[in-house]
Design a protein around this motif. Structure first.
Motif, PDB file in Angstrom:
ATOM      1  N   VAL A  98       0.891  -1.146   0.000  1.00 50.68           N
ATOM      2  CA  VAL A  98       0.000   0.000   0.000  1.00 50.68           C
ATOM      3  C   VAL A  98       0.928   1.194   0.000  1.00 50.68           C
ATOM      4  N   GLY A  99       1.281   1.594  -1.201  1.00 56.55           N
ATOM      5  CA  GLY A  99       2.290   2.634  -1.337  1.00 56.55           C
ATOM      6  C   GLY A  99       1.838   3.959  -0.758  1.00 56.55           C
ATOM      7  N   GLY A 100       2.641   4.965  -0.976  1.00 56.70           N
ATOM      8  CA  GLY A 100       2.292   6.298  -0.510  1.00 56.70           C
ATOM      9  C   GLY A 100       0.965   6.765  -1.070  1.00 56.70           C
ATOM     10  N   GLU A 101       0.671   6.358  -2.328  1.00 58.57           N
ATOM     11  CA  GLU A 101      -0.590   6.758  -2.930  1.00 58.57           C
ATOM     12  C   GLU A 101      -1.767   6.248  -2.106  1.00 58.57           C
ATOM     13  N   GLY A 102      -1.666   4.982  -1.702  1.00 55.64           N
ATOM     14  CA  GLY A 102      -2.750   4.401  -0.913  1.00 55.64           C
ATOM     15  C   GLY A 102      -2.977   5.183   0.368  1.00 55.64           C
ATOM     16  N   GLN A 103      -1.903   5.487   1.062  1.00 53.83           N
ATOM     17  CA  GLN A 103      -2.013   6.265   2.301  1.00 53.83           C
ATOM     18  C   GLN A 103      -2.719   7.582   2.072  1.00 53.83           C
ATOM     19  N   GLN A 104      -2.303   8.242   0.992  1.00 57.24           N
ATOM     20  CA  GLN A 104      -2.863   9.550   0.682  1.00 57.24           C
ATOM     21  C   GLN A 104      -4.373   9.450   0.440  1.00 57.24           C
TER      22      GLN A 104
END
Lengths: 313, 313
Positions: A98-104
């Motif tokens: 769950v890359g940075g995009e997912g977190q965002q």
DNA sequence: TCCGCGTGTTTGTCCTGGACAAATACGCCT
DNA sequence: AGGCGTATTTGTCCAGGACAAACACGCGGA
């Protein structure tokens, strides 16, 4: 006659509502109760099962564990702690990104920021390009949201919100790509899902990949009856039927449906299946594409094969 | 464990396959057999039902007749000739004069011309403008297609195709309108449908109308559980909940759901209901908009009222 | 004549408890 | 260690009964 069946009214759900919500057939819910003592729903005045929300939540955990290979007899009835532990175990050994995009995205969802979410998704498409977005980022986001939902960290309406924004952004990107100069040519591809599969995201991402390859795409949307998919394939004279399966659809129904469909369309029409559904296996006449990135090469191969066939004639 | 279920192998289908293809639940198939003597499937070596293809075809006719209002006790078990006669009868007494646009769209659907359909729809939006398209032309087209389908002149997959193209065109027009200069301001509106209502077209047309008025719109898509709609309304601090009801949803479920929803959201949030559902009646705290064209004036009135309230303070 | 209302019938969904075959795990032998 | 026959697990099907919601019908009053 059917009850009002409000799927969450006062936190008690009928067996039909649980079947819809968890994807576990009524028969299975009853036999688990008989054999393992769980779930143990309340009963209404007419002796009909009423499932409390917490048991439904546990059932969702169980569904994930069983889908991941655990046997019901070993997990049904055990306390939630154990189930969470097993899930963490699975999650940790899963590819996990769950890359940075997912977190965002999750942060925006938690803030209920619809406009911001759309902006961010649009920016991702612009930066990564439609291909990378549809093949890599999109599935990652969808999984991150799905996991967060099944963990109870996200409400259903937040998941709906994500789906809606994601759909809007991706569809407009697909339209733009279609309008762009690339001439459309075969294969002609028909997109849809089986009647039990209401998830449109996977289908849309596949449509994006085929569009980038310059294919002629026709979408029927989700939940088309199987004979109708076959009829449409004949009517539109398509070369490929592209079907999407989420992890929610029972594997048995997926493979049964694929057999049925295979028997209904001429063998010159290829069937390509894909999606997060774990148990999907290739069978005679049905091709399984594990990842969206595989679509590009597969289309190239199809064209080479087709050219060969024409040259032969 | 589940049989391979080759639902068409040698033209015999299991009960699960018939459920998928005809949309009739297993329980209903069994109880029809018990009560009316039809269907009368063969049995395999293990006494499980095997439905021949001709009985499945008859079941499809029956499903259409029942959907059209005939009662099962009066039609199940009668010979196919009678059923066809009844279907013709329904078709002939259907109202129907379809406008020129409807004719054009139906012709394109019959020709399976997806690209042409999209072009024509786009041209309609351009010529009439988004407002007239969403408020007048769109509903007319949707009804024409619905009627043609219930007459059997259109296959399900053709209806799906129409829905898909219509959605694409309208959504991109809405996006364009949102991007245009008009500043967005209140009311903030949340769009969705009840869990039993999968039709997105009405919702989308309503979204177009609100967008033209410069409202702040948030869509959850279709089939959101009622408590989730309420939760989303609170989270997004909306002023208006806009709900769409097609003629497919039972009136009783619609009014029951509206009551439930009304009780779950604060009285400062207005609930506006609309759509083709006939029996929809205004109740305390629920406003019924008969036509999409009524949305514009209603929004104006809401703003006037809101301004008054602010001035008072 | 038409509408509202109570009564009887129809109909879909749920129930129990039993059965069986496919899928899976296990123990044995090579 | 690896192939193979047996035992267990598991999902789906069956019969037949029950009941409430939805629907049709008939009656009395405006």
């Amino acid at each position: 006659m059917t009850n009002i069946d409000a799927p969450d009214s006062s936190r008690l759900m009928s067996i039909a509502a649980v079947e819809r919500d968890c994807g576990l057939p009524k028969d299975t819910l009853r036999v688990w109760e008989r054999r393992y003592g769980f779930p143990k729903p309340l009963r209404d005045h007419n002796d009909e099962r009423l499932y409390p929300a917490d048991q439904v939540a546990t059932l969702r955990l169980l569904r994930r564990l069983v889908a991941a290979g655990h046997r019901p007899g070993r997990v049904v009835g055990r306390p939630d702690e154990d189930l969470f532990a097993l899930l963490r175990q699975i999650d940790s050994q899963a590819p996990r990104s769950v890359g940075g995009e997912g977190q965002q995205v999750l942060k925006l969802l938690e803030a209920y920021d619809a406009a911001g979410l759309r902006e961010v998704l649009n920016a991702m498409v612009m930066r990564a390009g439609l291909g990378a977005f549809a093949a890599e980022i999109g599935p990652g986001l969808a999984e991150a949201v799905g996991v967060a939902w099944s963990r109870g960290e996200l409400e259903i309406h937040q998941e709906h919100l994500f789906t809606e924004q994601f759909t809007t952004v991706l569809r407009s990107a697909i339209n733009a790509a279609q309008g762009a100069g690339v001439p459309r040519r075969r294969p002609r591809v028909l997109f849809s899902t089986f009647p039990q599969e209401p998830h449109a995201l996977g289908l849309l991402m596949a449509e994006a990949m085929f569009t980038l390859e310059g294919c002629l795409g026709i979408s029927l949307g989700v939940q088309t009856p199987i004979p109708e998919i076959a009829a449409a394939a004949r009517a539109h004279e398509v070369d490929i039927l592209a079907l999407s399966f989420s992890s929610m659809i029972p594997v048995t129904q997926a493979v049964a449906g694929l057999s049925e469909l295979r028997a209904l369309v001429p063998s010159t029409v290829e069937i390509w299946a894909g999606g997060a559904c774990a148990g999907l296996r290739p069978k005679p006449g049905v091709r399984v594409l594990r990842a969206l990135a595989a679509i590009g090469p597969a289309v190239t191969a199809w064209r080479a094969c087709e050219d060969g066939r024409i040259a032969q004639v």
